[in-house]
Design a protein around this motif. Structure first.
Motif, PDB file in Angstrom:
ATOM      1  N   PRO A 167       0.916  -1.392  -0.021  1.00  0.00           N
ATOM      2  CA  PRO A 167       0.051   0.055  -0.034  1.00  0.00           C
ATOM      3  C   PRO A 167       0.967   1.376  -0.125  1.00  0.00           C
ATOM      4  CG  PRO A 167      -0.207  -1.176   2.144  1.00  0.00           C
ATOM      5  CD  PRO A 167       0.562  -2.091   1.162  1.00  0.00           C
ATOM      6  N   ILE A 168       1.987   1.147   0.453  1.00  0.00           N
ATOM      7  CA  ILE A 168       2.733   2.429   0.510  1.00  0.00           C
ATOM      8  C   ILE A 168       3.208   2.571  -0.887  1.00  0.00           C
ATOM      9  CG2 ILE A 168       5.334   3.337   1.178  1.00  0.00           C
ATOM     10  CD1 ILE A 168       4.848   1.614   3.617  1.00  0.00           C
ATOM     11  N   ALA A 169       3.576   1.725  -1.588  1.00  0.00           N
ATOM     12  CA  ALA A 169       3.925   1.694  -3.131  1.00  0.00           C
ATOM     13  C   ALA A 169       2.745   2.317  -3.760  1.00  0.00           C
ATOM     14  CB  ALA A 169       4.538   0.604  -3.811  1.00  0.00           C
ATOM     15  N   LEU A 170       1.709   1.798  -3.535  1.00  0.00           N
ATOM     16  CA  LEU A 170       0.621   2.229  -4.250  1.00  0.00           C
ATOM     17  C   LEU A 170       0.179   3.664  -4.050  1.00  0.00           C
ATOM     18  CD1 LEU A 170      -2.020  -0.523  -3.808  1.00  0.00           C
ATOM     19  CD2 LEU A 170      -0.886  -0.217  -5.833  1.00  0.00           C
ATOM     20  N   GLY A 171       0.394   4.007  -2.708  1.00  0.00           N
ATOM     21  CA  GLY A 171       0.139   5.552  -2.419  1.00  0.00           C
ATOM     22  C   GLY A 171       1.309   6.417  -3.199  1.00  0.00           C
TER      23      GLY A 171
END
Length: 517
Positions: A167-171
């Motif tokens: 989710p960090i990469a998606l953000g």
């Protein structure tokens, strides 16, 4: 994501499910048939218990690959059939499930659960991402995300690390999309090269980081168990970390260079990236009592793990202090002490709340992996006791021409481990290839350590397919990674990794370290 892309993804998913069903059906039918054929085939110079075990192992190996029943169940089936068929007694068959290596892994799981539950892993990851050298530079963000994944997965499961970093990469990708939209340019992330690269960097770094420590990924601990069980060889935590660190760094550099060149960013700055990371870091708040306690448990375990290596360097391998330390604090005890201390350190003494309780700890232990590990050790131990390992080793050496070189042994078993781990669980692949590699090396007159380490390292290089590793599957589900791109980059990193990293490290660094004992 567009309707067309969803449709393509659904078709791919349906094809994967259809293949999976056929694979399971094939294994369910062919496994028993092949085992029976092995049993009724006369084999000269093979004692009856070893012959029975060979038939059982044929069934277990096929079911590990095809998974008609869950892999942990198959792992319990092997020792059970060995008792029923009269190969060994129940005490000998199940003794491996109490191997100290099991408790080394269990302790690592409990410590990792404490880190994840109290956000210590996220605190570390965002601290790295918010460093001044990272900034809003897409290449540096790419590098920082990979470093956070690799360093975390050396101590925490690569699946858990990927789930945390995904989710960090998606953000960050959403920040890029918003930046382009603010400038009047619309992009589709599933067609954006940098998005594919960042997703792959997240997945691959999680697998690469696992080679750092014996507890970083199951193949490492499995091969250490086989060396101990079948060859009476003990590799210390510190020794593994020496070549594990070198392998991790070089694998990481190769993956980074390939991915950053195949999937470059088309901007020099990602506006909003720093604000996104800073906001996420602020949301974590300051250091809590639970986080401090978890850090204490982690540091205790690490210090106990690396102290023997330091004592060996300072006092020498024959030091009485080192020998006494090895008896009192072997690796499994170090892991359990670091884990158990979490049940004693309070976070709220008045309410009798402690850093970890059993319910949470038990939820963090990958029981299936422990059972699979125990089943593999059990089968390997029975191979040694019945003489099957000697027979198999002689057969493999004979197939290699009678006098294979160490390079040939390492190369063949490394490639075998890699290919099998691409198509099935890397844990199951290691359980199948591991005993063969150890016995073949000993039959050829070599130390089994280089071959064992080569198998462990190669099993972690499953980068070609979504089914190869859980991190691959996690990022593939984003829809930003075309299967063709994963296969192409995976082939490059897999084979460059084996021939430019794994084999040289095993033949030179590992040989030097174990030879300098």
């Amino acid at each position: 994501m567009s309707t067309e892309t969803k449709s393509q993804g659904d078709k791919i998913h349906e094809a994967e499910l259809a293949f999976d069903r056929k694979r399971r059906t094939f294994g369910m039918i062919c496994g028993p048939i092949c085992a029976i054929l092995v049993m009724i085939t006369p084999i000269a110079d093979l004692p009856l218990p070893a012959h029975k075990l060979l038939a059982i192992m044929t069934l277990i190996a096929l079911w590990w690959i095809t998974e008609p029943i869950p892999i942990p169940v198959t792992s319990l089936l092997g020792p059970t059939l060995a008792v029923v068929c009269g190969v060994v007694g129940a005490k000998d068959a199940y003794a491996a499930f109490a191997n100290p290596m099991i408790f080394l892994f269990m302790g690592g799981f409990i410590i990792a659960k404490g880190m994840m539950m109290h956000g210590l892993d996220r605190k570390f990851a965002f601290a790295l991402l918010s460093m001044s050298w990272v900034g809003s530079n897409p290449r540096r963000i790419f590098l920082a995300v990979g470093l956070a994944c690799a360093l975390c997965s050396g101590w925490v499961s690569n699946t858990a690390t990927a789930a945390m970093m995904f989710p960090i990469a998606l953000g960050l990708l959403e920040a890029i999309k918003e930046m382009f939209a603010a400038n009047g340019k619309k992009i589709e992330l599933h067609e954006y090269k940098y998005a594919t690269g960042l997703m792959l960097m997240t997945a691959y770094s999680c697998s690469i980081g696992g080679v750092l420590t014996p507890i970083g990924t199951p193949p490492n601990i499995i091969m250490l168990g086989f060396l101990d069980q079948m060859a009476g060889i003990h590799i210390s935590f510190f020794e593994w970390m020496i070549w594990g660190f070198v392998a991790m760094v070089v694998y990481f550099i190769i993956a980074y260079l390939i991915l950053v060149n195949m999937f470059p960013a088309d901007v020099k700055r990602i506006e909003g990236a720093e604000a996104f990371i800073a906001e996420k870091r602020r949301a974590l708040g300051g250091w809590t009592r639970a986080q401090k306690n978890t850090l204490v448990g982690f540091i205790v375990a690490v210090l106990l793990w690396v102290t023997p290596g330091i004592l060996n360097i300072v006092l020498g391998p024959e030091s009485p202090i080192l020998k006494m330390y090895g008896k009192l604090f072997p690796e499994a005890i170090a892991a359990m002490m670091g884990a158990l201390i979490l049940f004693f350190l309070p976070v709220n003494w008045k309410e009798r709340e402690f850093t970890l309780n059993w319910k949470d700890a038990a939820a963090g232990i990958e029981w299936g992996t422990l059972i699979l590990f125990g089943g593999g050790l059990a089968m390997g131990g029975m191979m040694y006791k019945t003489g099957l390992s000697t027979w198999v080793g002689d057969c493999i050496v004979g197939w290699m021409g009678g006098e294979p070189s160490l390079f040939m042994m390492v190369a063949i078993f490394s490639v075998m481990a890699l290919l099998l781990s691409e198509l099935s669980s890397h844990t199951a692949a290691t359980n199948m290839i591991g005993p063969l590699g150890v016995t073949a090396a000993m039959a050829a007159g070599f130390s089994p350590i280089p071959v064992a380490v080569g198998i462990a390292l190669s099993s972690s290089l499953g980068f070609m397919l979504p089914v190869s590793t859980p991190p691959n599957a996690i990022v593939y589900a984003s829809g930003y990674v075309p299967i063709t791109k994963m296969i192409k980059t995976g082939v490059y990193i897999d084979f460059i990794g084996i021939f430019c990293v794994t084999i040289p490290i095993v033949l030179y660094l590992v040989e030097y370290i174990v030879g300098a004992r």
